[in-house]
Write a protein that holds these residues in place. Sequence first.
Motif, short mmCIF file in Angstrom:
data_model
loop_
_atom_site.label_atom_id
_atom_site.label_comp_id
_atom_site.label_asym_id
_atom_site.label_seq_id
_atom_site.Cartn_x
_atom_site.Cartn_y
_atom_site.Cartn_z
N LYS A 23 1.00 -0.79 0.48
CA LYS A 23 0.31 -0.11 0.07
C LYS A 23 0.59 1.37 0.08
O LYS A 23 0.28 2.81 -0.76
CB LYS A 23 -0.69 -0.01 1.36
CG LYS A 23 -1.61 -1.23 1.00
CD LYS A 23 -2.46 -1.25 2.66
CE LYS A 23 -4.32 -1.82 1.84
NZ LYS A 23 -5.00 -2.18 2.91
N ILE A 24 1.93 0.93 0.96
CA ILE A 24 3.32 2.17 0.82
C ILE A 24 3.48 2.75 -0.37
O ILE A 24 3.64 3.32 -1.00
CB ILE A 24 4.15 2.26 1.85
CG1 ILE A 24 2.81 2.14 3.23
CG2 ILE A 24 5.06 3.42 1.53
CD1 ILE A 24 4.78 2.37 4.65
N GLU A 25 3.95 1.66 -0.82
CA GLU A 25 4.35 1.86 -2.35
C GLU A 25 3.86 2.22 -3.67
O GLU A 25 4.04 2.50 -4.07
CB GLU A 25 5.24 0.08 -3.00
CG GLU A 25 6.78 -0.32 -1.83
CD GLU A 25 6.73 -1.48 -2.13
OE1 GLU A 25 5.79 -2.75 -3.53
OE2 GLU A 25 7.49 -2.05 -2.01
N ASP A 26 2.05 2.07 -3.52
CA ASP A 26 1.09 2.35 -4.33
C ASP A 26 0.73 3.82 -4.13
O ASP A 26 0.77 4.13 -5.53
CB ASP A 26 -0.01 1.24 -4.11
CG ASP A 26 -0.09 -0.57 -4.28
OD1 ASP A 26 0.56 -0.55 -5.29
OD2 ASP A 26 -1.01 -0.74 -4.05
N ILE A 27 1.08 4.06 -3.52
CA ILE A 27 1.38 5.41 -2.89
C ILE A 27 2.22 6.25 -3.95
O ILE A 27 2.18 7.52 -4.78
CB ILE A 27 0.73 5.94 -1.33
CG1 ILE A 27 -0.40 5.77 -1.21
CG2 ILE A 27 1.30 7.82 -1.84
CD1 ILE A 27 -0.25 5.91 0.83
N PHE A 28 2.92 6.12 -3.85
CA PHE A 28 3.91 6.64 -4.53
C PHE A 28 4.52 6.56 -5.69
O PHE A 28 5.03 7.41 -6.22
CB PHE A 28 5.96 6.00 -3.96
CG PHE A 28 6.62 6.45 -2.62
CD1 PHE A 28 7.43 7.56 -2.96
CD2 PHE A 28 6.00 5.47 -1.54
CE1 PHE A 28 7.99 7.51 -1.58
CE2 PHE A 28 7.00 6.46 0.00
CZ PHE A 28 8.09 7.08 -0.84
N ILE A 29 3.72 5.58 -6.78
CA ILE A 29 3.60 5.58 -7.93
C ILE A 29 2.84 5.84 -8.48
O ILE A 29 1.48 6.30 -8.20
CB ILE A 29 3.33 3.44 -8.64
CG1 ILE A 29 4.36 2.72 -7.34
CG2 ILE A 29 3.08 3.20 -9.68
CD1 ILE A 29 4.11 0.71 -7.85
N THR A 30 2.70 6.68 -9.27
CA THR A 30 1.48 7.59 -10.03
C THR A 30 1.38 7.29 -12.04
O THR A 30 1.67 6.68 -12.03
CB THR A 30 2.42 9.08 -10.02
OG1 THR A 30 3.33 8.63 -10.97
CG2 THR A 30 2.43 9.77 -8.59
#
Length: 137
Positions: A23-30
Amino acid sequence: MKKYKFLLVFLLVLSISCTRKNKIEDIFITSENYYWQFNSECQGAFGHSINFKFDKDGLSHQYGFSVEKSYHSVEGESLAPKKWFIKNDSILSWDDMDYKIEHIDATIIILSRYHPIDKKQKCKISFLKVVDGKLIN
């Protein structure tokens, strides 16, 4: 029987941990038209906008922004994509440096790390989500 209970608890904790990291990685990915605008207390933007896109493949790419060119890659021979990943659910490892994740949500990320020269000075880094040069609310 105790071994099985321990194994079951271990697998449950592991799955919860991995889900949070994703979930944290998904926030970084735009997505395609969105960028993270970079700001740092310890180094200025030198009068121009610095923006990043974080790919799901573990690379970040740097972009400039101007009214004439919109977003444009500034990578070349001297500026290459940087590797990134999340570790321990609270650390961004980016370009071989670790940043503590102080705050993260869909529109702003605040990181911190100690200044590379003055180890007593804590630097705050923020990423603001932007599209077409405008902040997302």
